[in-house]
Design an enzyme around this catalytic site. Structure first.
Site, PDB file in Angstrom:
ATOM      1  N   ASP A 384       0.838  -1.197   0.000  1.00  0.00           N
ATOM      2  CA  ASP A 384       0.000   0.000   0.000  1.00  0.00           C
ATOM      3  C   ASP A 384       0.877   1.252   0.000  1.00  0.00           C
ATOM      4  OD1 ASP A 384      -2.821   1.027   0.349  1.00  0.00           O
ATOM      5  OD2 ASP A 384      -1.882   1.959   2.100  1.00  0.00           O
ATOM      6  N   ASN A 385       0.577   2.177  -0.900  1.00  0.00           N
ATOM      7  CA  ASN A 385       1.250   3.479  -0.945  1.00  0.00           C
ATOM      8  C   ASN A 385       2.777   3.386  -0.827  1.00  0.00           C
ATOM      9  OD1 ASN A 385      -1.053   5.084  -1.267  1.00  0.00           O
ATOM     10  ND2 ASN A 385      -1.437   5.142   0.925  1.00  0.00           N
ATOM     11  N   GLU A 413       1.356  -0.737  -5.241  1.00  0.00           N
ATOM     12  CA  GLU A 413       0.149   0.065  -5.454  1.00  0.00           C
ATOM     13  C   GLU A 413       0.595   1.522  -5.634  1.00  0.00           C
ATOM     14  OE1 GLU A 413      -3.610   2.204  -3.535  1.00  0.00           O
ATOM     15  OE2 GLU A 413      -1.615   2.034  -2.667  1.00  0.00           O
ATOM     16  N   LYS A 523     -14.478   0.057   2.738  1.00  0.00           N
ATOM     17  CA  LYS A 523     -13.343   0.346   3.608  1.00  0.00           C
ATOM     18  C   LYS A 523     -13.800   0.648   5.030  1.00  0.00           C
ATOM     19  CE  LYS A 523      -9.994   2.976   2.502  1.00  0.00           C
ATOM     20  NZ  LYS A 523      -9.190   4.134   2.059  1.00  0.00           N
ATOM     21  N   TYR A 524     -15.042   1.114   5.180  1.00  0.00           N
ATOM     22  CA  TYR A 524     -15.499   1.576   6.489  1.00  0.00           C
ATOM     23  C   TYR A 524     -16.702   0.813   7.023  1.00  0.00           C
ATOM     24  CZ  TYR A 524     -12.623   5.401   4.806  1.00  0.00           C
ATOM     25  OH  TYR A 524     -11.577   6.134   4.286  1.00  0.00           O
TER      26      TYR A 524
END
Length: 654
Positions: A384-385, A413, A523-524
């Site tokens: 991620d990132n 990513e 995501k939430y």
């Protein structure tokens, strides 16, 4: 560079040779170089390589493919994972210089007395070579030398043995080398096949718990997620990617729809990693135990799926590292720890890591975490990132991990600036997310995929149609045919492709006008989707299954370097082919970009780019019907999106 022999423009050479080129086991690696010297003496080039774990070198003659440009080419096919080395050596070839001169003068009619020096020099060269060649081959060379010395024999009898094909073969394979010059040594990162090709499916295990009597989603776990494995495998996916499975922070936890304040029962973002239950090496208690994870990995493998785990190097405020190692974070002027920001967005639930204060300590801990999951059976990490962490850190980490297990694959990513995306690929990431998600027109797609193909020595694309963060504008409110189009393009243009759960169910409601994210993002919150065998909604699963089956049956679709675009006279039709570097099989794809109207247009195949003769007919076999037909230039291709948004063929010369 030698003053006598020059070795220039060696390829592949990523970053002028500062970074390894990439290949996978069984993939042909083409190596080229410009090699020359002064005058007219013969020059030869050799490809030299070293396998990991071996002491000796291997060498193979290269071929002069462009005499006018002094361009030499060769190839190697790596047979194991790890860091290889390769280089191009050059040498002056006295035997070939002699051979060229003798054959030229014989053709011009020179007599024996005019060739006295040539015959004597040839004798010396053969005797010199014979001292290095044992057995029957050495005896053959000495016999050829004696014939050159025999002044009583006619000229054809004197030169015939030296010009014999068997002698030439010996001298080619056991050459005399003078002025041997070593070219620059390059590294080659060889990985397993999955580093290049695969179909990925992203699933949130916590969303697999079913519904309560009131129809509300129930928190699932790794055990309930097992029920979804058969349906994912049946669609032909190779990799099952799980978002972070670690404990989620409670401080500053985000609520539904990214609300700044969480309500009781809100599950939070799995990318806000860390709580009192543990950090990056722990599993969220509601997802299960370490034993449950190992069982899940085994169950996935039983269905032909490999589990990829998210590596998100960031922390929730409750992460143990925050109290144990505050130096791994950035402290602001007021003494608080800086949270992540992308103005105007604020991510109070995430603390970025700071790699400047204690780089050695932080590196050691991250390496420990990664190797912990490798020990749990994970061989693929989606990172991620990665563009928010130092490039030298990634280079160090990837090399260290591959020293332990060369088959670990890292997907970057990297939705970021092109230079950074390419930089991450150069330092070792096996694959990269790309901008395919936003390329929609024919010009954009063809131009961008040509760029990716040109960069195949270091960048391997993984084409994603959507992500939990990204609902592309062309899918928002789009008809089912548009989903089929994007899946067809992603699955056949790139060697790897991916999709996030819900794509196959045509989920396409944006968070608001002009927004490129989902309403009620998973995501939430929990989003329960029944397993495939219990799903009653319209679905793209049959089409996805067909695409992945085509990929498994036709290796060319999992290649990157063999992509060629063909001319089709309609801006809403894209035609391209891919070639299997091992078997030579060519697969032709024609995809419509129009989800509504029937399209037809003449198609002209680029036979030259495919290495085919333009004067011989071509045979196309339709992979949907099995029917074959002879192809003629500018024949019309037709696609009706109401039937299928793409057509696939194999192509061969007859």
């Amino acid at each position: 560079m030698s003053l006598r022999l020059a070795i220039e423009d060696v390829v592949p050479a990523v970053g002028a040779g500062r970074f390894p080129a990439k290949a996978v086991v069984g993939e042909r690696v083409d190596v080229g170089a410009t090699v020359y010297r002064e005058g007219h003496d013969a020059v030869r080039a050799e490809l030299v390589w070293h396998r990991p774990g071996e002491r000796g070198e291997h060498r193979r003659p290269m071929e002069l493919t462009d005499a006018g440009l002094d361009r030499w080419t060769g190839a190697l096919v790596p047979d194991r994972s790890g860091y290889w080395t390769y280089r191009v050596d050059a040498y002056s070839a006295p035997w070939h210089t002699w051979l060229d001169a003798l054959t030229t003068k014989l053709a011009a009619g020179f007599a024996a007395d005019e060739l006295a020096n040539e015959l004597a020099e040839g004798e010396l060269l053969l005797l010199r070579a014979a001292r290095r060649v044992p057995g029957a081959d050495g005896r053959r060379l000495r016999a050829a030398a004696r014939a050159l010395r025999d002044r009583h024999a006619a000229l054809p009898q004197r030169t015939g043995p030296a010009l014999d094909a068997a002698v030439r073969h010996i001298m080619d394979t056991r050459p005399l080398r003078e002025l041997l010059t070593r070219g620059p040594t390059r590294r080659l990162l060889v990985e397993r096949e999955r580093a290049l090709t695969g179909a990925w499916y992203e699933l949130f295990p916590r969303s697999t718990g079913g519904l309560d009597p009131d129809g509300r989603p129930v928190h699932g776990d790794l055990r309930t997620a097992v029920a979804h494995l058969p349906g994912i495998a049946a669609m032909g996916f190779d990799v099952l990617y799980l978002p972070p499975i670690h404990p989620i922070g409670r401080t500053a936890r985000k609520g539904r729809d990214n609300a700044a304040t969480a309500l009781p029962g809100d599950v939070g973002s799995p990318w806000a990693i860390g709580a009192r239950e543990g950090g990056h090496d722990a599993i969220h208690p509601r997802l299960g135990s370490a034993a449950d994870f190992r069982a899940f990995v085994r169950a996935a493998a039983d269905h032909g799926l490999e589990v990829a785990l998210d590596l998100a190097l960031q922390c929730a405020p409750d992460h143990p590292w925050v109290t144990e190692h505050p130096e791994w974070f950035t402290t602001r002027a007021d003494g608080s720890i800086a949270y992540a920001e992308n103005p105007p967005k604020k991510y109070q639930d995430i603390y970025p890591l700071n790699f400047d204060n204690d780089p050695a300590g932080l590196r050691a801990e991250i390496l420990r975490v990664v190797l912990h999951w490798v020990g749990e059976g994970v061989r693929i990490f989606r990172v991620d990132n990665p563009h928010t962490k130092p490039l030298d850190f990634w280079r160090w980490l990837i090399e260290r991990v591959k020293q332990t297990d060369p088959d670990v694959v890292f997907l970057s990513e990297a939705f970021t600036r092109p230079a950074v995306l390419h930089g991450l690929a150069k330092v070792g990431f096996s694959q990269s997310y790309t901008y395919f998600t936003w390329r929609t027109s024919k010009a954009e797609l063809t131009g961008y995929l040509r760029e990716l193909t040109a960069d195949a020595d270091h960048l391997r694309p993984n084409l994603w149609v959507n992500t939990p963060d990204i609902l592309p504008g062309h899918l928002a409110g789009a008809p089912p045919a548009m989903f089929a189009i994007r899946a067809a393009l992603a699955a056949t243009l790139g060697p790897s492709w991916g999709m996030y759960a819900g794509f196959e169910l045509y989920e396409n409601t944006p968070a608001g006008p002009g927004r490129e994210d989902y309403l009620h993002s998973e995501k939430y919150e929990l989003h329960y989707r029944p397993p495939a065998d219990a799903e009653s909604r319209p679905s793209l699963r049959p089409w996805i299954t067909r695409l992945n089956r085509l990929r498994h049956r036709h290796r060319a679709l999992g290649r990157q370097r063999g992509l060629v675009f063909h001319d089709v006279a309609d801006d809403q039709l894209v035609a391209y082919s891919k070639t299997d570097d091992r078997t030579g099989e060519i697969v032709l794809c024609v995809v419509t970009l129009d989800p509504v109207r029937r399209r037809q247009a003449p198609l002209r195949l680029d036979a030259q780019a495919l290495g085919l003769s333009p004067d011989r007919p071509l045979r196309l076999r339709d992979l949907a019907t099995g029917r074959s037909r002879t192809w003629h230039d500018n024949a019309v291709v037709r696609i009706d999106p109401g039937v299928a948004v793409a057509r696939f063929f194999t192509l061969e010369q007859v």
